[in-house]
Design a protein around this motif. Structure first.
Motif, PDB file in Angstrom:
ATOM      1  N   VAL A  32      32.651  16.196  52.101  1.00 27.41           N
ATOM      2  CA  VAL A  32      33.054  16.590  50.742  1.00 27.41           C
ATOM      3  C   VAL A  32      34.468  16.076  50.463  1.00 27.41           C
ATOM      4  O   VAL A  32      34.755  15.512  49.400  1.00 27.41           O
ATOM      5  N   ILE A  33      35.366  16.261  51.448  1.00 26.05           N
ATOM      6  CA  ILE A  33      36.741  15.794  51.309  1.00 26.05           C
ATOM      7  C   ILE A  33      36.785  14.268  51.326  1.00 26.05           C
ATOM      8  O   ILE A  33      37.513  13.636  50.551  1.00 26.05           O
ATOM      9  N   TRP A  44      26.065  20.360  47.910  1.00 24.90           N
ATOM     10  CA  TRP A  44      26.977  19.309  48.376  1.00 24.90           C
ATOM     11  C   TRP A  44      27.446  18.451  47.200  1.00 24.90           C
ATOM     12  O   TRP A  44      28.640  18.166  47.061  1.00 24.90           O
ATOM     13  N   LEU A  45      26.507  18.049  46.345  1.00 21.03           N
ATOM     14  CA  LEU A  45      26.864  17.205  45.198  1.00 21.03           C
ATOM     15  C   LEU A  45      27.809  17.937  44.242  1.00 21.03           C
ATOM     16  O   LEU A  45      28.734  17.333  43.689  1.00 21.03           O
ATOM     17  N   ALA A  46      27.579  19.237  44.055  1.00 22.58           N
ATOM     18  CA  ALA A  46      28.429  20.011  43.142  1.00 22.58           C
ATOM     19  C   ALA A  46      29.797  20.324  43.751  1.00 22.58           C
ATOM     20  O   ALA A  46      30.705  20.766  43.040  1.00 22.58           O
ATOM     21  N   CYS A  59      31.305  24.724  36.122  1.00 21.23           N
ATOM     22  CA  CYS A  59      30.124  25.237  35.409  1.00 21.23           C
ATOM     23  C   CYS A  59      28.835  24.772  36.095  1.00 21.23           C
ATOM     24  O   CYS A  59      27.888  25.555  36.256  1.00 21.23           O
ATOM     25  N   ILE A  60      28.812  23.501  36.504  1.00 18.58           N
ATOM     26  CA  ILE A  60      27.631  22.964  37.202  1.00 18.58           C
ATOM     27  C   ILE A  60      27.429  23.684  38.532  1.00 18.58           C
ATOM     28  O   ILE A  60      26.302  24.050  38.898  1.00 18.58           O
ATOM     29  N   PHE A  61      28.527  23.909  39.258  1.00 23.23           N
ATOM     30  CA  PHE A  61      28.433  24.581  40.551  1.00 23.23           C
ATOM     31  C   PHE A  61      27.872  25.995  40.399  1.00 23.23           C
ATOM     32  O   PHE A  61      27.023  26.424  41.208  1.00 23.23           O
ATOM     33  N   VAL A  62      28.313  26.726  39.392  1.00 25.17           N
ATOM     34  CA  VAL A  62      27.824  28.093  39.173  1.00 25.17           C
ATOM     35  C   VAL A  62      26.321  28.087  38.931  1.00 25.17           C
ATOM     36  O   VAL A  62      25.572  28.915  39.491  1.00 25.17           O
ATOM     37  N   PHE A 110      37.262  19.180  36.566  1.00 26.29           N
ATOM     38  CA  PHE A 110      37.016  20.324  37.447  1.00 26.29           C
ATOM     39  C   PHE A 110      36.380  21.485  36.681  1.00 26.29           C
ATOM     40  O   PHE A 110      35.549  22.218  37.236  1.00 26.29           O
ATOM     41  N   GLY A 111      36.773  21.667  35.414  1.00 25.75           N
ATOM     42  CA  GLY A 111      36.177  22.732  34.603  1.00 25.75           C
ATOM     43  C   GLY A 111      34.686  22.509  34.396  1.00 25.75           C
ATOM     44  O   GLY A 111      33.877  23.437  34.541  1.00 25.75           O
TER      45      GLY A 111
END
Length: 574
Positions: free
Chosen positions: A507-508, A348-350, A559-562, A554-555
């Motif tokens: 999230v939105i 959720w945070l990512a 990376c954090i999300f991955v 966003f970039g």
């Protein structure tokens, strides 16, 4: 009635297998409180009535939200910065309210009742907005004819009451409606499970159809025939949709509320703390898990082992005829459900920053369109908000292609029911968000160069230059947002599915609030260098630099999300 009686007789004759085939045994009930017949309840025939009211609600929401910044700047006479913050604040409240609505639906009212109540509140909001355009004392300029510099206080009060009633209505409507639609499919039956996966795609397709109609036909009515006529059309459409939804009552499958879903989670933490000094058992035989045929059991996982102590059975803790206190001993399934909630927090945070991208489509992108040439042919001029139709078209075609072409191919080749794993689907959408901001920055730079040369309010540069960024935004949402809604519905405990949809919507919402905060921070620092990036209008702003900043953010977030997604373990049922 004869068909139902015949099926009941078949069940009696053929035993358990027939019951499994003909009845829905996932703890859902029919409208009379009995076990639902598979042939006459649920699936796509029930989902039609649910999607119908979703279409009407999304038609209303996008018709108002997509053109709200235009109304605030032209009718309410707010400057660009104030109007953008007002829109983001309203959008944030609208998409965070489902957390409360989802909790009430899961805990007390049930989803069907919550949908009806919230729809009535929604209808009240539309009625107030309609009256604010027709009753002389409530009109923007009051009893005076023609235009006015500032709207009356009465109109401001009634207008904001109306749009925030829509927020409250959405708060109960969105989490309950989508999870209620998914409830119409039985996870224990292969074909229905596949149908549920398609449901989320077709749900988004209905959303896109509502969006296209809202930002084209309804926005055109708002700009040319008046907001009053448009609001009246939306009110009538919503009223009809509520009636259609209620007519589907006999076809629906219902999940009954089971009390606060947060209580079992708290019980796990309390029991784990009480037993923190208990040695970790060498065998899972020491874990407590009584049989419960009406509740889906979860497999034990090795993550977050400190919570496992909540289900470790100590000497004399279970005695014959006495049920152990859930504050001292909980089941393996309750422990695993708590782990699910803990595990989805990093996801959720990512994902929150993706909401920042969504906010751009209805604020700055629309204002850019208002300064550009919007002619089709020699004389027809489309409203600024109608350019958002490209977003809907991008999302709609992506969802159809994904559901009808990509998923079947990947199912055959990879043997995965979903085609692409949920979080990989979300990751693809997040990568596209970076490309969207890069394209937006390049287009805005070209718009600024044109504005510097021409020095006019409406530029010769076509608004269709904005189409690529809207298409990328729509394609990205088809992967990221649809993936997130499926993820938060599927990965939360069964008793928290409305809250799961609310987490997706938040999230939105949080992204919208963060956008307002980011505008304040960016302006604070850029003012010190001379010219703020976001001024009172687009001419005095540097949105291109703001978009480049978002692309960089966003970039980094991608990376954090991955990294977070790679560490995630999906829910495993027995």
């Amino acid at each position: 009635m004869a068909l139902e009686l015949e099926e009941q007789m078949n069940i009696a004759e053929n035993g358990g297998y027939a019951k499994e085939t003909l009845m829905v045994c996932d703890s859902s009930l029919d409208h009379k409180g009995g076990i639902p017949l598979r042939s006459s309840t649920g699936t796509r025939k029930a989902a039609f009535f649910i999607i119908a009211i979703e279409f009407s609600e999304r038609l209303t929401f996008f018709a108002i939200a997509s053109n709200l910044i235009t109304y605030l700047t032209k009718v309410m006479h707010q400057d660009l910065t104030t109007a953008a913050k007002t829109v983001n604040c309203w959008a944030g409240v609208t998409t965070v309210m489902p957390l409360l609505g989802g909790f009430i639906a899961d805990s007390y009212t049930g989803r069907f009742v919550m949908i009806l109540l919230s729809s009535i509140i929604y209808l009240m909001g539309l009625g107030i907005l309609t009256m604010s355009q027709f009753i002389p004392a409530l009109k923007p300029c009051g009893d005076s004819k023609g235009s006015c510099v500032n709207p009356t206080k009465h109109h401001e009060l009634v207008f904001f009451i109306g749009i925030y009633l829509l927020s409250i209505g959405t708060g109960g409507h969105k989490p309950s409606l989508e999870s209620f639609g998914a409830d119409q499919f039985d996870d224990n039956q292969l074909e229905e499970r596949k149908g549920k996966m398609s449901f989320f795609n077709w749900w988004s397709a209905a959303l896109c159809c509502g969006l296209v109609l809202g930002v084209t036909v309804l926005v055109y009515v708002e700009d040319n025939s008046g907001w009053g006529i448009a609001n009246l059309i939306l009110t009538v459409a919503m009223f009809i949709a509520i009636i259609i939804f209620y007519l589907g009552k006999p076809l629906f499958r219902y999940q009954m509320p089971q009390g606060s879903p947060l209580t079992p989670i708290l019980q796990v933490f309390v029991a784990a703390m009480r037993k923190r000094k208990v040695p970790y058992p060498s065998s899972q035989d020491s874990f407590y898990e009584p049989e419960n045929p009406q509740r889906g059991l979860l497999c034990h996982t090795d993550k977050l082992k400190f919570l496992d102590k909540a289900c470790v059975v100590e000497n004399d803790e279970i005695t014959e005829g006495n049920k152990p206190s859930p504050w001292k001993l909980t089941t393996v399934t309750k422990v695993e459900e708590t782990k699910l909630i803990v595990n989805i927090v990093p996801i959720w945070l990512a994902s929150v920053l993706y909401g920042v991208l969504v906010a751009q489509g209805s604020t700055f992108f629309v204002k850019q369109s208002s300064t550009m040439d919007r002619k089709i042919g020699s004389s027809f001029v489309i409203p600024p908000a109608s350019i958002q139709a490209f977003f809907a078209l991008g999302m709609l075609f992506s969802v159809i292609i994904y559901d009808r072409i990509i998923t079947p191919i990947l199912r055959r080749k990879a043997g995965n029911e979903r085609g692409i794993p949920i979080l990989k689907r979300v990751g693809i959408g997040m990568f596209l968000s970076i490309l969207c901001m890069i394209v937006a920055a390049l287009v805005e730079k070209q718009r600024l160069l044109t504005a510097e040369k021409e020095k006019s309010k409406v530029l010769s540069m076509s608004a269709f230059w904005l189409a690529p960024q809207y298409l990328l935004l729509g394609i990205g949402d088809a992967f990221a947002l649809v993936g997130l809604q499926e993820f938060f519905y599927d990965q939360v405990p069964d008793s928290m599915r409305s809250i799961g949809i609310a987490l997706y919507l938040s999230v939105i919402g949080v992204g919208s609030f963060f956008t307002s905060f980011l505008i304040i921070v960016v302006n604070h620092f850029t003012k010190q260098t001379g010219k703020p990036w976001i001024g009172k209008d687009l001419t005095s702003s540097r949105l291109d630099k703001f978009y480049w900043l978002l692309a960089a953010i966003f970039g980094l977030n991608f990376c954090i999300f991955v990294l977070v997604a790679k560490r995630y373990s999906y829910k495993q049922k027995m």
